[in-house]
Design a protein around this motif. Structure first.
Motif, PDB file in Angstrom:
ATOM      1  N   ASP A   1       0.855  -1.174   0.000  1.00 23.57           N
ATOM      2  CA  ASP A   1       0.000   0.000   0.000  1.00 23.57           C
ATOM      3  C   ASP A   1       0.900   1.236   0.000  1.00 23.57           C
ATOM      4  OD1 ASP A   1      -1.529   2.225   1.802  1.00 23.57           O
ATOM      5  OD2 ASP A   1      -2.952   1.065   0.599  1.00 23.57           O
ATOM      6  N   VAL A   2       0.675   2.131  -0.947  1.00 18.19           N
ATOM      7  CA  VAL A   2       1.567   3.273  -1.109  1.00 18.19           C
ATOM      8  C   VAL A   2       1.451   4.244   0.061  1.00 18.19           C
ATOM      9  CG1 VAL A   2       2.088   5.273  -2.572  1.00 18.19           C
ATOM     10  CG2 VAL A   2       1.563   3.062  -3.621  1.00 18.19           C
ATOM     11  N   GLU A   3       0.249   4.502   0.526  1.00 18.42           N
ATOM     12  CA  GLU A   3       0.053   5.510   1.564  1.00 18.42           C
ATOM     13  C   GLU A   3       0.630   5.065   2.906  1.00 18.42           C
ATOM     14  OE1 GLU A   3      -3.606   8.127   3.520  1.00 18.42           O
ATOM     15  OE2 GLU A   3      -4.000   6.633   1.955  1.00 18.42           O
ATOM     16  N   THR A   4       0.462   3.796   3.259  1.00 16.75           N
ATOM     17  CA  THR A   4       0.901   3.307   4.567  1.00 16.75           C
ATOM     18  C   THR A   4       2.224   2.553   4.514  1.00 16.75           C
ATOM     19  OG1 THR A   4      -0.325   1.231   4.322  1.00 16.75           O
ATOM     20  CG2 THR A   4      -1.497   3.120   5.276  1.00 16.75           C
ATOM     21  N   SER A   5       2.705   2.216   3.331  1.00 10.47           N
ATOM     22  CA  SER A   5       3.933   1.442   3.131  1.00 10.47           C
ATOM     23  C   SER A   5       3.836   0.035   3.696  1.00 10.47           C
ATOM     24  CB  SER A   5       5.137   2.162   3.772  1.00 10.47           C
ATOM     25  OG  SER A   5       5.256   3.467   3.272  1.00 10.47           O
ATOM     26  N   GLU A   6       2.634  -0.434   3.965  1.00  9.56           N
ATOM     27  CA  GLU A   6       2.449  -1.758   4.554  1.00  9.56           C
ATOM     28  C   GLU A   6       2.394  -2.831   3.480  1.00  9.56           C
ATOM     29  OE1 GLU A   6      -1.020  -1.710   6.928  1.00  9.56           O
ATOM     30  OE2 GLU A   6      -0.168  -0.410   8.500  1.00  9.56           O
ATOM     31  N   LEU A   7       2.858  -4.013   3.865  1.00  9.72           N
ATOM     32  CA  LEU A   7       2.805  -5.165   2.977  1.00  9.72           C
ATOM     33  C   LEU A   7       1.396  -5.742   2.976  1.00  9.72           C
ATOM     34  CD1 LEU A   7       4.254  -7.300   1.197  1.00  9.72           C
ATOM     35  CD2 LEU A   7       4.785  -8.534   3.310  1.00  9.72           C
ATOM     36  N   VAL A   8       0.772  -5.804   1.803  1.00  9.24           N
ATOM     37  CA  VAL A   8      -0.608  -6.286   1.689  1.00  9.24           C
ATOM     38  C   VAL A   8      -0.637  -7.774   1.383  1.00  9.24           C
ATOM     39  CG1 VAL A   8      -2.798  -6.005   0.455  1.00  9.24           C
ATOM     40  CG2 VAL A   8      -1.350  -4.012   0.901  1.00  9.24           C
ATOM     41  N   HIS A   9       0.148  -8.221   0.412  1.00  9.63           N
ATOM     42  CA  HIS A   9       0.178  -9.639   0.031  1.00  9.63           C
ATOM     43  C   HIS A   9       1.595 -10.015  -0.352  1.00  9.63           C
ATOM     44  CE1 HIS A   9      -4.148 -10.309   0.061  1.00  9.63           C
ATOM     45  NE2 HIS A   9      -4.319  -9.216  -0.669  1.00  9.63           N
ATOM     46  N   THR A  10       1.925 -11.269  -0.124  1.00  6.03           N
ATOM     47  CA  THR A  10       3.164 -11.865  -0.619  1.00  6.03           C
ATOM     48  C   THR A  10       2.799 -12.953  -1.613  1.00  6.03           C
ATOM     49  OG1 THR A  10       4.359 -11.406   1.433  1.00  6.03           O
ATOM     50  CG2 THR A  10       5.260 -13.105  -0.010  1.00  6.03           C
ATOM     51  N   LEU A  11       3.261 -12.787  -2.820  1.00  9.86           N
ATOM     52  CA  LEU A  11       2.914 -13.701  -3.915  1.00  9.86           C
ATOM     53  C   LEU A  11       4.047 -14.712  -4.064  1.00  9.86           C
ATOM     54  CD1 LEU A  11       1.715 -10.968  -6.438  1.00  9.86           C
ATOM     55  CD2 LEU A  11       0.431 -12.064  -4.586  1.00  9.86           C
ATOM     56  N   THR A  12       3.770 -15.943  -3.679  1.00 10.12           N
ATOM     57  CA  THR A  12       4.768 -17.006  -3.746  1.00 10.12           C
ATOM     58  C   THR A  12       4.300 -18.098  -4.703  1.00 10.12           C
ATOM     59  OG1 THR A  12       3.781 -18.143  -1.846  1.00 10.12           O
ATOM     60  CG2 THR A  12       5.568 -16.569  -1.401  1.00 10.12           C
ATOM     61  N   GLY A  13       5.244 -18.891  -5.159  1.00 10.20           N
ATOM     62  CA  GLY A  13       4.921 -19.986  -6.071  1.00 10.20           C
ATOM     63  C   GLY A  13       6.012 -20.258  -7.078  1.00 10.20           C
ATOM     64  N   HIS A  14       6.816 -19.243  -7.396  1.00  9.94           N
ATOM     65  CA  HIS A  14       7.920 -19.462  -8.327  1.00  9.94           C
ATOM     66  C   HIS A  14       9.003 -20.301  -7.663  1.00  9.94           C
ATOM     67  CE1 HIS A  14       6.748 -17.067 -11.789  1.00  9.94           C
ATOM     68  NE2 HIS A  14       6.345 -16.095 -10.977  1.00  9.94           N
TER      69      HIS A  14
END
Length: 494
Positions: free
Chosen positions: A309-322
């Motif tokens: 999230d740009v405003e809060t700099s918080e991590l929203v999701h981590t996309l794993t699988g590769h």
């Protein structure tokens, strides 16, 4: 005087024929026996670098060819004799057959059919070859015209990525391994602003869709968001860089001393980021804005992609699988879709349109590292790979590509023109090629000792707003280049 009977006369003629035949055989044999000696004399009398055994074999082969031509010549003489005898027989009937024109006289009915077939074949072959030649001339005259417009020099190391701002004023942004990112005036080629907030190589740069903000990814395991404000200088008349392009010699060893020139000292510098995104455990190789500009996605060598999230700099999701390191990420221009590419020979499509469901689609079609995968305006994805291929995919049917482009070198970060739907392919071998969405080659950007890239071309980016300079490329020769690409209307219709 005694008179010879008919039988004795015939016997004498047979004996004479046998005698002449034996004489001809003796002459032939003597000639055959003399040929090795003649060959040796020829070999000794000629100056050649070929081995003696090879030259001897060649002479034997040429002797066989000569004998074949002799046999053909003898057969031709016999046929002419038969034609003459036929003319003598038909002379009493008032008809003659000319050996040079067998379609007349008594042989006209036999030869007319074969002659008509032969003429028809000749006409068909001639028309086909003529149409191919004409079509090749049409294709040559309707090709894209590419001209170098401006060079952007100032970085102290290779340039990994570049992009054009989406809002006014239009400027060019570059990301370099010298730990800096620069903003350039497209018209003048001057550096307007330098960002030096990263502690590692700057691997990518993307601009906010509606505001004057830039997003950069770095080898320091972070992504930075920073604001910029630039004022464009007055435009200057463009210099004709391609005026004297005589030869096509490669000065590939022309060292990087050209890029050692001091960067523009008057260029203002930003050293502090507005927002720093930290959560990766490896190099952040790429980053991009989602539609609307409120979220960003980053791709890292830690085999994961993060959504922030740009405003809060918080991590929203981590996309794993590769299964291996990520090499690139890209967002759809109008929908909440993300595509990530990896060294595991696949690229994945992540769907964030439904907040409760995040679907993932895996595209498998390459045999080596997928260096980049980008969206087009329609429902297509174009992927490039180190396996020297570029493939066009339909989002609705991901089983197999709808077009495949095969090249002679690894393909780096590609780009697709939104207006003309042209794919720009930067290669490891310093070439840049243009293809349409059907896989048809349109052009190759010119490269010689005085223009073009002298090292690996890392990235390409289109500029839809500026017709004078509508394509940019960058490479590890420490420079970015602006090109004018002119596509004829006839070629666009195809």
């Amino acid at each position: 005087m005694p008179v010879e009977s008919g039988n004795s006369a015939a016997a004498r003629q047979v004996k004479q024929k046998r005698k002449s035949h034996s004489l001809s055989i003796r002459r032939t044999n003597s000639t055959e026996q003399d040929r090795p000696g003649m060959q040796r004399d020829m070999l000794e009398g000629q100056d050649s670098k070929l081995p003696m055994s090879l030259r001897s074999n060649l002479l034997d082969l040429f002797g066989q060819i000569e004998r074949e031509f002799e046999n053909l010549y003898i057969e031709n003489l016999e046929l002419r004799r038969e034609i003459e005898s036929l003319n003598e027989r038909l002379a009493g009937e008032g008809q003659t057959v000319d050996g040079s024109d067998l379609s007349k006289g008594a042989l006209k009915t036999k030869a007319s059919h074969s002659t008509s077939q032969l003429s028809q074949k000749l006409k068909t072959t001639y028309k086909a070859s003529t149409s191919k030649i004409v079509s090749s001339f049409k294709a040559t005259t309707s090709r894209a015209v590419c001209q170098l417009v401006k060079e952007y020099v100032g970085h102290r190391d290779g340039i990994w990525d570049l992009a054009v701002t989406r809002v006014q004023p239009l400027v060019l942004g570059t990301a370099s391994a010298d730990h800096c990112s620069m903003l350039w005036s497209i018209e003048t080629g001057r550096c307007l602003l330098k960002y030096a907030g990263h502690a590692g190589s700057v691997n990518s740069i993307k601009f906010h869709p509606t505001e004057q903000m830039a997003l950069t990814a770095s080898g320091d395991q972070t992504a930075h968001i920073w604001r910029y404000m630039v004022q464009l200088p007055l435009p200057q008349p463009p210099a004709d860089i391609s005026a004297s392009l005589d030869d096509d010699v490669d000065f590939s060893d022309k060292d990087e001393a050209d890029g050692e020139a001091d960067g523009p000292s008057e260029c203002p510098t930003i050293r502090v980021a507005t927002t720093t995104l930290k959560s990766h455990q490896g190099v952040v190789i790429a980053a991009d804005w989602l539609v609307g500009g409120k979220q960003v996605v980053t791709a890292s060598w830690d085999r994961a992609a993060n959504l922030y999230d740009v405003e809060t700099s918080e991590l929203v999701h981590t996309l794993t699988g590769h299964d291996q390191e990520l090499t690139h990420c890209c967002t759809h221009p109008t929908q909440r879709l993300v595509v990530t590419s990896s060294r595991d020979t696949t690229f994945r499509l992540w769907d964030f349109r439904d907040p409760s469901i995040h679907s993932v689609n895996v595209f498998q079609g390459h045999t080596d590292t997928v260096t980049s995968a980008v969206f087009t305006v329609g429902d297509n994805v174009v992927s490039g790979s180190d396996d020297r291929t570029v493939k066009v995919w339909d989002l609705k049917n991901m089983r197999s590509p709808i077009a495949t482009i095969r090249t002679d070198s690894a393909v780096n970060r590609i780009s697709v023109s939104a207006n003309q739907r042209i794919i720009a392919l930067p290669h490891d071998n310093r070439q840049v090629r243009l293809f349409d969405m059907n896989g048809v080659r349109l052009a190759r950007l010119p490269r010689s000792n005085r223009q073009g890239h002298r090292r690996m071309v890392c990235c390409s980016a289109w500029n839809e707003e500026n017709q004078a300079c509508n394509l940019f490329t960058c490479g590890f020769d420490r420079q970015a280049i602006g090109w004018n690409i002119n596509i004829p209307a006839l070629l666009q219709e195809k």
